[in-house]
Design a protein around this motif. Structure first.
Motif, PDB file in Angstrom:
ATOM      1  N   VAL A 243       7.291  -1.253   9.744  1.00 32.93           N
ATOM      2  CA  VAL A 243       7.379  -1.961   8.472  1.00 32.93           C
ATOM      3  C   VAL A 243       7.054  -3.439   8.654  1.00 32.93           C
ATOM      4  N   ALA A 244       7.689  -4.085   9.628  1.00 32.82           N
ATOM      5  CA  ALA A 244       7.416  -5.506   9.873  1.00 32.82           C
ATOM      6  C   ALA A 244       5.955  -5.725  10.262  1.00 32.82           C
ATOM      7  N   GLY A 245       5.397  -4.805  11.039  1.00 30.53           N
ATOM      8  CA  GLY A 245       3.998  -4.941  11.438  1.00 30.53           C
ATOM      9  C   GLY A 245       3.048  -4.823  10.271  1.00 30.53           C
TER      10      GLY A 245
ATOM     11  N   ALA B 145       3.788  -5.438   7.148  1.00 34.80           N
ATOM     12  CA  ALA B 145       3.969  -6.616   6.310  1.00 34.80           C
ATOM     13  C   ALA B 145       3.239  -7.823   6.895  1.00 34.80           C
ATOM     14  N   LYS B 146       3.273  -7.968   8.215  1.00 35.12           N
ATOM     15  CA  LYS B 146       2.570  -9.070   8.873  1.00 35.12           C
ATOM     16  C   LYS B 146       1.066  -8.911   8.697  1.00 35.12           C
ATOM     17  N   ALA B 147       0.585  -7.670   8.825  1.00 40.38           N
ATOM     18  CA  ALA B 147      -0.844  -7.419   8.618  1.00 40.38           C
ATOM     19  C   ALA B 147      -1.259  -7.796   7.201  1.00 40.38           C
ATOM     20  N   ALA B 148      -0.420  -7.458   6.224  1.00 45.15           N
ATOM     21  CA  ALA B 148      -0.730  -7.805   4.836  1.00 45.15           C
ATOM     22  C   ALA B 148      -0.834  -9.314   4.655  1.00 45.15           C
ATOM     23  N   GLN B 149      -0.003 -10.059   5.374  1.00 40.66           N
ATOM     24  CA  GLN B 149      -0.014 -11.512   5.262  1.00 40.66           C
ATOM     25  C   GLN B 149      -1.307 -12.132   5.770  1.00 40.66           C
ATOM     26  N   VAL B 150      -1.892 -11.533   6.809  1.00 44.67           N
ATOM     27  CA  VAL B 150      -3.059 -12.158   7.430  1.00 44.67           C
ATOM     28  C   VAL B 150      -4.384 -11.530   7.007  1.00 44.67           C
ATOM     29  N   LEU B 151      -4.330 -10.441   6.238  1.00 48.87           N
ATOM     30  CA  LEU B 151      -5.560  -9.815   5.764  1.00 48.87           C
ATOM     31  C   LEU B 151      -6.024 -10.447   4.455  1.00 48.87           C
ATOM     32  N   ARG B 152      -7.304 -10.694   4.378  1.00 51.91           N
ATOM     33  CA  ARG B 152      -7.886 -11.104   3.113  1.00 51.91           C
ATOM     34  C   ARG B 152      -7.853  -9.922   2.138  1.00 51.91           C
ATOM     35  N   PRO B 153      -7.760 -10.188   0.831  1.00 48.08           N
ATOM     36  CA  PRO B 153      -7.806  -9.075  -0.121  1.00 48.08           C
ATOM     37  C   PRO B 153      -9.045  -8.211   0.123  1.00 48.08           C
ATOM     38  N   GLY B 154      -8.848  -6.911   0.194  1.00 48.24           N
ATOM     39  CA  GLY B 154      -9.932  -5.992   0.521  1.00 48.24           C
ATOM     40  C   GLY B 154     -10.063  -5.735   2.006  1.00 48.24           C
ATOM     41  N   GLY B 155      -9.296  -6.476   2.827  1.00 48.80           N
ATOM     42  CA  GLY B 155      -9.313  -6.230   4.262  1.00 48.80           C
ATOM     43  C   GLY B 155      -8.619  -4.931   4.612  1.00 48.80           C
ATOM     44  N   VAL B 156      -8.835  -4.458   5.833  1.00 46.85           N
ATOM     45  CA  VAL B 156      -8.356  -3.134   6.217  1.00 46.85           C
ATOM     46  C   VAL B 156      -7.412  -3.226   7.409  1.00 46.85           C
TER      47      VAL B 156
ATOM     48  N   ARG C  28       4.339   7.924  10.747  1.00 45.26           N
ATOM     49  CA  ARG C  28       5.343   6.859  10.710  1.00 45.26           C
ATOM     50  C   ARG C  28       4.693   5.535  10.325  1.00 45.26           C
ATOM     51  N   ALA C  29       3.525   5.267  10.892  1.00 40.80           N
ATOM     52  CA  ALA C  29       2.814   4.037  10.542  1.00 40.80           C
ATOM     53  C   ALA C  29       2.435   4.017   9.064  1.00 40.80           C
ATOM     54  N   ALA C  30       1.998   5.155   8.550  1.00 43.95           N
ATOM     55  CA  ALA C  30       1.621   5.233   7.138  1.00 43.95           C
ATOM     56  C   ALA C  30       2.831   4.968   6.237  1.00 43.95           C
ATOM     57  N   ASP C  31       4.012   5.467   6.635  1.00 47.24           N
ATOM     58  CA  ASP C  31       5.213   5.202   5.853  1.00 47.24           C
ATOM     59  C   ASP C  31       5.523   3.708   5.822  1.00 47.24           C
ATOM     60  N   GLY C  32       5.357   3.044   6.968  1.00 50.76           N
ATOM     61  CA  GLY C  32       5.585   1.608   7.011  1.00 50.76           C
ATOM     62  C   GLY C  32       4.622   0.842   6.125  1.00 50.76           C
ATOM     63  N   ILE C  33       3.378   1.279   6.091  1.00 51.86           N
ATOM     64  CA  ILE C  33       2.370   0.641   5.248  1.00 51.86           C
ATOM     65  C   ILE C  33       2.725   0.823   3.774  1.00 51.86           C
ATOM     66  N   ARG C  34       3.113   2.027   3.402  1.00 52.06           N
ATOM     67  CA  ARG C  34       3.482   2.276   2.006  1.00 52.06           C
ATOM     68  C   ARG C  34       4.671   1.411   1.585  1.00 52.06           C
ATOM     69  N   GLU C  35       5.607   1.231   2.504  1.00 54.04           N
ATOM     70  CA  GLU C  35       6.830   0.495   2.160  1.00 54.04           C
ATOM     71  C   GLU C  35       6.542  -0.955   1.782  1.00 54.04           C
ATOM     72  N   THR C  36       5.470  -1.545   2.293  1.00 48.94           N
ATOM     73  CA  THR C  36       5.165  -2.933   1.958  1.00 48.94           C
ATOM     74  C   THR C  36       4.695  -3.102   0.516  1.00 48.94           C
TER      75      THR C  36
END
Length: 276
Positions: free
Chosen positions: A124-126, A128-139, A190-198
């Protein structure tokens, strides 16, 4: 790029001693670990909207060099300074930190990737951190290898490992007859669940790519010590495990072809601008 060759213990990111043990022999790690199939690299490159890639848990730089060869600018983040030093010697830029504690200093990226290392990041923290540093439309694209030993070889390794580390949280026999190749799906679920949670990404797309590689006895015995659970063994215990493994391979004629599965997922950053 770090891995366990068997189903991981619960919440693997909490097992920091194992997570940061792979730098005990970075030269061996880089020499023996398989590069990623071109189809995997091409898929992730095509998903990214631009050239700036952040590689989380980059290890010695195996996948980072592949993305660099595909025309991407790659910054690595790696918690083990020994692995980071090796990657730097190959021309990569690497910063030493766990991803959760890494400071982006206002930098943003088109893709956050992680080669056989995302299970060492809090899911989950990972994300969320990825979301912070990704530009909109980033993967966000974590992915990773797992290989499966022939049954007789896996049994020999598991029995020897249980003798030398009877209280280990790891299992080298797959458990309950489950294919290790299939069991690794759980890491990415598990990673997908963390991504959804953000709430910061579209629906993650889970994918798998199957391939194989042939090893001589000596090549396999060179590879196996880079696996989690074996990297920290005392030399005499490791020698016992390798002796059992080598004898099992000898009984198969000294050569084995291992099936590999590369599991991965991709999720696109949605929503407002980055918050770093």
């Amino acid at each position: 790029m770090t891995t366990l060759p068997s189903p991981t213990p619960p919440e693997p990111h909490r097992h920091r001693r194992i997570a940061e043990s792979f730098g005990s022999d970075p030269e061996r790690y880089d020499r023996t670990r398989a590069a990623y199939p071109d189809a995997v690299v091409d898929r992730i490159v095509a998903a990214g909207p631009g050239p700036d890639f952040l590689d989380v848990g980059c290890g010695t730089g195996i996948e980072a060099r592949q993305f660099r060869a595909a025309g991407r600018a790659v910054l690595g983040v790696e918690p083990d300074p020994r692995m980071a030093d090796f990657a730097r010697r190959t021309g990569l830029v690497v910063e030493v930190a766990t991803f959760e504690e890494w400071e982006p200093a206002g930098r943003t990226f088109d893709a956050v990737v992680s080669g056989t290392a995302w299970h060492w990041v809090d899911p989950v923290a990972g994300a969320a951190k990825a979301a912070q540093v990704l530009r909109p439309g980033g993967v966000l694209a974590p992915f990773g290898h797992v290989y499966q030993l022939p049954p007789s070889v896996a049994q020999a390794q598991a029995e020897a490992y249980r003798r030398v580390v009877p209280d280990s949280p790891l299992s080298f026999d797959g458990g309950s007859g489950t294919s290790i190749l299939d069991a690794y799906q759980a890491l990415y679920a598990r990673a997908a669940d963390g991504i959804r949670e953000t709430g910061e990404f579209d629906e993650p797309v889970l994918w798998r790519y199957d391939w194989e590689r042939t090893y001589s006895r000596d090549e396999l015995l060179d590879l196996v010590p880079t696996s989690g659970g074996l990297t920290g063994l005392p030399p005499d215990h490791l020698a016992e495990v390798l002796a059992a493994l080598g004898a099992a391979v000898d009984r198969l004629g000294g050569v084995v072809t291992l099936p590999y599965a590369t599991w991965g997922l991709t999720a696109t950053r949605v929503g407002a601008t980055c918050t770093v």
